[in-house]
Scaffold this active site. Structure first.
Site, short mmCIF file in Angstrom:
data_model
loop_
_atom_site.label_atom_id
_atom_site.label_comp_id
_atom_site.label_asym_id
_atom_site.label_seq_id
_atom_site.Cartn_x
_atom_site.Cartn_y
_atom_site.Cartn_z
N ARG A 52 92.22 58.87 7.66
CA ARG A 52 91.26 57.85 7.25
C ARG A 52 90.42 58.35 6.08
O ARG A 52 89.73 59.36 6.20
CB ARG A 52 90.36 57.47 8.43
CG ARG A 52 91.10 56.76 9.56
CD ARG A 52 90.21 56.53 10.75
NE ARG A 52 89.81 57.79 11.37
CZ ARG A 52 89.06 57.87 12.48
NH1 ARG A 52 88.60 56.77 13.06
NH2 ARG A 52 88.75 59.05 12.98
N ASP A 54 87.34 57.97 3.27
CA ASP A 54 85.99 57.40 3.26
C ASP A 54 85.78 56.47 2.08
O ASP A 54 86.63 56.37 1.18
CB ASP A 54 84.95 58.54 3.18
CG ASP A 54 84.95 59.43 4.41
OD1 ASP A 54 85.25 58.91 5.50
OD2 ASP A 54 84.66 60.63 4.28
N TYR A 112 95.14 67.21 -0.28
CA TYR A 112 94.18 66.46 -1.09
C TYR A 112 94.04 67.12 -2.45
O TYR A 112 94.25 68.33 -2.59
CB TYR A 112 92.80 66.42 -0.43
CG TYR A 112 92.66 65.42 0.69
CD1 TYR A 112 92.07 64.18 0.48
CD2 TYR A 112 93.10 65.72 1.99
CE1 TYR A 112 91.92 63.26 1.51
CE2 TYR A 112 92.96 64.81 3.02
CZ TYR A 112 92.36 63.58 2.77
OH TYR A 112 92.22 62.67 3.80
N ARG A 199 84.62 67.32 0.59
CA ARG A 199 83.47 67.07 -0.29
C ARG A 199 82.38 68.12 -0.08
O ARG A 199 81.66 68.49 -1.02
CB ARG A 199 82.94 65.67 -0.05
CG ARG A 199 83.90 64.57 -0.53
CD ARG A 199 83.46 63.20 -0.08
NE ARG A 199 82.13 62.89 -0.60
CZ ARG A 199 81.42 61.83 -0.20
NH1 ARG A 199 81.92 61.01 0.72
NH2 ARG A 199 80.24 61.60 -0.71
#
Length: 269
Positions: A52, A54, A112, A199
């Site tokens: 999922r 953000d 990522y 992040r």
């Protein structure tokens, strides 16, 4: 007709969406995708995703699965769904899979990419698609700091307060940093990530790159396990889900992060 399971590979620009997961507002990627799939297949459709994302986070290669009794040709899956989706979401491939395949639980590794622009003046053409720092960054300091994140660690200092994961322990198998002129590209691979983990890692790596902290500060953060001691959460703008590894048994298309960045962002290194 017999129920069949289909896996889809998605690419989307998350800048205008409120993340992946369904919300009452309906302004999420999952809401939009399920609406289109239900229309395309003429039956209610629910989807499960690999990870999922953000609000504001993008995907170069998100994987979802769905179950349906409808049968469509390969070309129809791609052309038909994409004709109904908004320009910011696109199906890249579709493939029948066994009923044992699960987009989330069959995943062995997630990748990522974070794209960071280091320049004195912000570029409106990159807005929403890359992170931005105007202070000069020292590449080698960030690379030294990145090494401390490799392996299995308790990442409590890098998880969001609202993170619902049962354990803060994760295993990072890759954290490489490349520089292409004014762009820095960070590659992350792990068995799974905590909420806002990348992040938060980025925030601390940038602090090191700006020489506000030394590379071995990362060791202290990992040992202390205190989110309040690490850097602020970095912007979502430059974060892209860049692939999910399932092994060869499911026969799903696989691309490297470099190939995906070249294909969708025009970035190579």
């Amino acid at each position: 007709m017999a129920l069949q399971r289909i896996a889809l590979g998605l690419c989307y620009d998350g800048a205008t969406w409120h993340g992946w997961q369904k919300q009452p507002s309906g302004r999420t990627v999952q809401d939009q995708l399920e609406k289109v799939l239900s229309q395309f297949l003429a039956e209610p459709i629910s989807t499960i995703c690999a990870g999922r994302t953000d609000t504001g986070v993008h995907a170069l290669s998100q994987v979802v699965h769905l179950d349906t009794r409808a049968h469509r040709t390969q070309e129809s899956w791609l052309r038909g769904i994409n004709a109904l989706l908004p320009p910011s979401i696109s199906v890249q491939w579709a493939k029948p899979v066994s009923s044992e395949f699960h987009a989330r639980f069959s995943a062995q590794n997630r990748r990522y990419v974070y794209v960071l622009r280091n320049a004195r003046i912000r570029s409106p053409l990159w807005h929403g698609r890359v992170g931005w720092v105007y202070q000069p960054l020292v590449l080698e300091h960030m690379r030294q700091a990145a090494q401390y994140f490799l392996g299995e660690h308790d990442f409590s200092a890098f998880r969001a307060a609202e993170c619902q994961a049962a354990s803060p322990v994760r295993t990072i198998t890759q954290l490489d940093i490349h520089q292409k002129d004014e762009l820095f590209i960070f590659e992350f691979s792990a068995n799974a990530f905590l909420h806002h983990m990348i992040r938060n890692l980025m925030g601390s790596l940038v602090y090191v790159g700006m020489q506000r902290q030394s590379p071995d500060w990362i060791v202290h953060l990992l040992q202390q396990k205190d989110r309040h001691l690490s850097a602020p959460t970095f912007a979502a703008d430059g974060l892209y889900l860049a692939g999910v590894d399932y092994g060869e048994q499911h026969g799903l298309p696989q691309s490297t992060a470099l190939q995906l960045c070249q294909q969708h962002l025009g970035i190579s290194w």
